[in-house]
Enzyme design. Structure first.
Site, PDB file in Angstrom:
ATOM      1  N   TRP A 295       9.021  -3.105   3.834  1.00  0.00           N
ATOM      2  CA  TRP A 295       8.265  -4.352   3.894  1.00  0.00           C
ATOM      3  C   TRP A 295       6.873  -4.106   3.342  1.00  0.00           C
ATOM      4  O   TRP A 295       6.243  -5.014   2.779  1.00  0.00           O
ATOM      5  CB  TRP A 295       8.119  -4.897   5.416  1.00  0.00           C
ATOM      6  CG  TRP A 295       7.225  -5.970   5.574  1.00  0.00           C
ATOM      7  CD1 TRP A 295       7.730  -7.265   5.496  1.00  0.00           C
ATOM      8  CD2 TRP A 295       5.583  -5.906   5.738  1.00  0.00           C
ATOM      9  NE1 TRP A 295       6.605  -8.143   5.769  1.00  0.00           N
ATOM     10  CE2 TRP A 295       5.491  -7.291   5.994  1.00  0.00           C
ATOM     11  CE3 TRP A 295       4.854  -5.042   5.932  1.00  0.00           C
ATOM     12  CZ2 TRP A 295       4.184  -7.707   6.369  1.00  0.00           C
ATOM     13  CZ3 TRP A 295       3.585  -5.449   6.257  1.00  0.00           C
ATOM     14  CH2 TRP A 295       3.203  -6.604   6.526  1.00  0.00           C
ATOM     15  N   HIS A 296       6.268  -3.129   3.616  1.00  0.00           N
ATOM     16  CA  HIS A 296       5.033  -2.825   3.024  1.00  0.00           C
ATOM     17  C   HIS A 296       5.045  -2.437   1.443  1.00  0.00           C
ATOM     18  O   HIS A 296       3.835  -2.744   0.916  1.00  0.00           O
ATOM     19  CB  HIS A 296       4.346  -1.414   3.624  1.00  0.00           C
ATOM     20  CG  HIS A 296       3.956  -1.621   5.026  1.00  0.00           C
ATOM     21  ND1 HIS A 296       5.029  -1.439   6.174  1.00  0.00           N
ATOM     22  CD2 HIS A 296       2.670  -1.708   5.787  1.00  0.00           C
ATOM     23  CE1 HIS A 296       4.502  -1.665   7.106  1.00  0.00           C
ATOM     24  NE2 HIS A 296       3.161  -1.809   7.079  1.00  0.00           N
ATOM     25  N   GLY A 297       5.938  -2.308   0.876  1.00  0.00           N
ATOM     26  CA  GLY A 297       5.865  -2.292  -0.496  1.00  0.00           C
ATOM     27  C   GLY A 297       7.283  -1.617  -1.273  1.00  0.00           C
ATOM     28  O   GLY A 297       7.776  -0.858  -0.597  1.00  0.00           O
TER      29      GLY A 297
END
Length: 440
Positions: A295-297
């Protein structure tokens, strides 16, 4: 006014992406109404909503990463083709806050599908919830069941609510500009290779980063909560002093609470949670934490960070199971030390930009070296690290001492405290840096 203000705020960055949030919002607004009206076809409308949101995330956040992996495969078989070059330039721009508002929108339709929420038929209420400007670009992720009901009542802000909002904003700016930005100087220099050392040097650097990302993100969350309070609305707390946690499980109940609970409610529990046997429970946790990292990247370091915490949580669970008598003893200092050690090592995966850098930093951390010469050229960041630690210690004392808590609430003491914070924001702020979580 909320919708117009929020759209102007978001469009100020790039007005073209307003069409994206409006399109995503309209799909979920209509889907929720159809889910509630046609229960026999509810699953179809839910899948449509999820596919649209995940599809938008996939195009704008992960298409470049996926294309690069496919290109590597073509290079491996010596086939002259580049998929990344075929991606339109528009799709390579990461819309600000896309991970936050898509998750927020998805939770709305999922809750309606589960029967936990009645869909709103007021489109202005829905877009006020989805695009509320204080938390639009970096959270906290607000749940519809908590916020939509607030919109149904005319919000009259009392003097004490206004004062509490102002206090949250001051705390947020202090955490961001004074603490996080000053701590970031040493962290940025270290990861840029400007002033590298070994051993204790990297433990200090990672301690600085731990507090930098905490105060950077919590600072934004506090400002968002404060702005909401000025308008009479309430956002739940997003951080609860995570570095005093006595276990990794405890840490994840205190860190980025709105995201942690989102993954718990919409990924971990639907997968079966801990109700389908121990092996399945560990597998569900691994899936959830790895997705949290992703989700963060779309970068390998975030995926590794999620997998690292999956492994650490599994080890902790097994240790609790097989050494229950020991863990029941009051070894608070040891538990806290072990938790902080695991968290600091984990932050290496999050902050590093490549696998080579992860290996380099971890090697530096675990190479015995007690040379403190680096302190001479990093006095300012170290000073703010000490201040950050003292702030957490003061919190513990205030939490456990009723007399000190009563003194801190005294009008004169409180006014003087916030006056000092304002002066610090004006005169002790670090080099200007954007909020870390703007990139997500």
């Amino acid at each position: 006014m909320l919708v117009i203000g929020s759209f102007v705020f978001y469009g100020w960055w790039d007005w073209r992406f307003l069409f994206l949030i409006i399109f995503s919002g309209l799909v979920d607004f209509v889907s929720a109404i159809l889910i509630n009206r046609y229960r026999n076809k509810a699953r179809i409308f839910l899948v449509l909503s999820i596919l649209v949101n995940v599809g938008i995330l996939g195009v704008f956040k992960y298409s470049s990463f996926i294309a690069e992996q496919i290109d590597h495969l073509f290079q491996f078989i010596s086939y002259p083709f580049s998929l990344k070059d075929k991606i339109p330039g528009f799709a390579l721009i990461l819309p600000v806050g896309i991970s936050f508002y898509t998750f927020q929108s998805m939770s709305y339709t999922i809750d309606v599908y589960r029967g936990k929420l009645e869909p709103t038929k007021n489109i202005l209420h829905f877009f006020s919830y989805l695009a509320m400007f204080p938390q639009l670009v970096a959270g906290p992720i607000v749940r519809a069941k908590d916020f939509l009901k607030q919109l149904k009542v005319n919000r009259k802000v009392s003097a004490i609510e206004f004062w509490n909002g102002i206090k949250l904003i001051i705390i947020g700016y202090f955490q961001k500009t004074v603490l996080a930005d000053n701590l970031g100087v040493l962290v940025d220099n270290a990861f840029a290779g400007i002033d590298n050392g070994m051993g204790i040097y990297w433990w200090i650097v990672m301690s600085c980063f731990a507090f930098q990302i905490y105060f950077d993100f919590n600072g934004y969350s506090q400002i968002a909560r404060g702005l909401a309070k000025l308008m009479g609305y309430h956002f739940k707390m997003n951080f609860n002093h995570p570095y005093i946690a006595l276990s990794l499980k405890d840490f994840w109940t205190r860190w980025h609470i709105s995201l942690s609970t989102w993954f718990r409610d919409y990924v971990y529990i639907p997968l079966g949670g801990s109700k389908k046997g121990e092996i399945r429970s560990h597998a569900n946790m691994w899936v959830t934490m790895t997705l949290s990292g992703l989700w963060h990247g779309a970068q390998i370091n975030f995926i590794l960070w999620g997998m690292y915490h999956s492994a650490a949580l599994s080890i902790e669970r097994l240790a609790n199971k097989f050494f229950t008598p020991i863990f029941k003893l009051n070894f608070s200092i040891l538990k806290w030390s072990a938790t902080l050690f695991a968290v600091l090592v984990g932050w290496v995966f999050f902050r590093a930009s490549s696998i080579d850098q992860i290996v380099f930093v971890l090697n530096g951390m675990f190479t015995p070296n007690l040379n403190f010469d680096f302190l001479n050229v990093n006095k300012d960041p170290i000073l703010f690290l000490v201040i950050a630690i003292l702030i957490e210690i003061v919190f513990i004392f205030l939490k456990n001492n009723k007399i000190l808590k009563r003194v801190s609430k005294n009008l004169v003491v409180e006014t003087l405290t916030y006056a000092i914070l304002i002066c610090s924001i004006l005169f002790l702020r670090g080099p200007e840096k954007e909020f870390i979580y703007f990139q997500f």
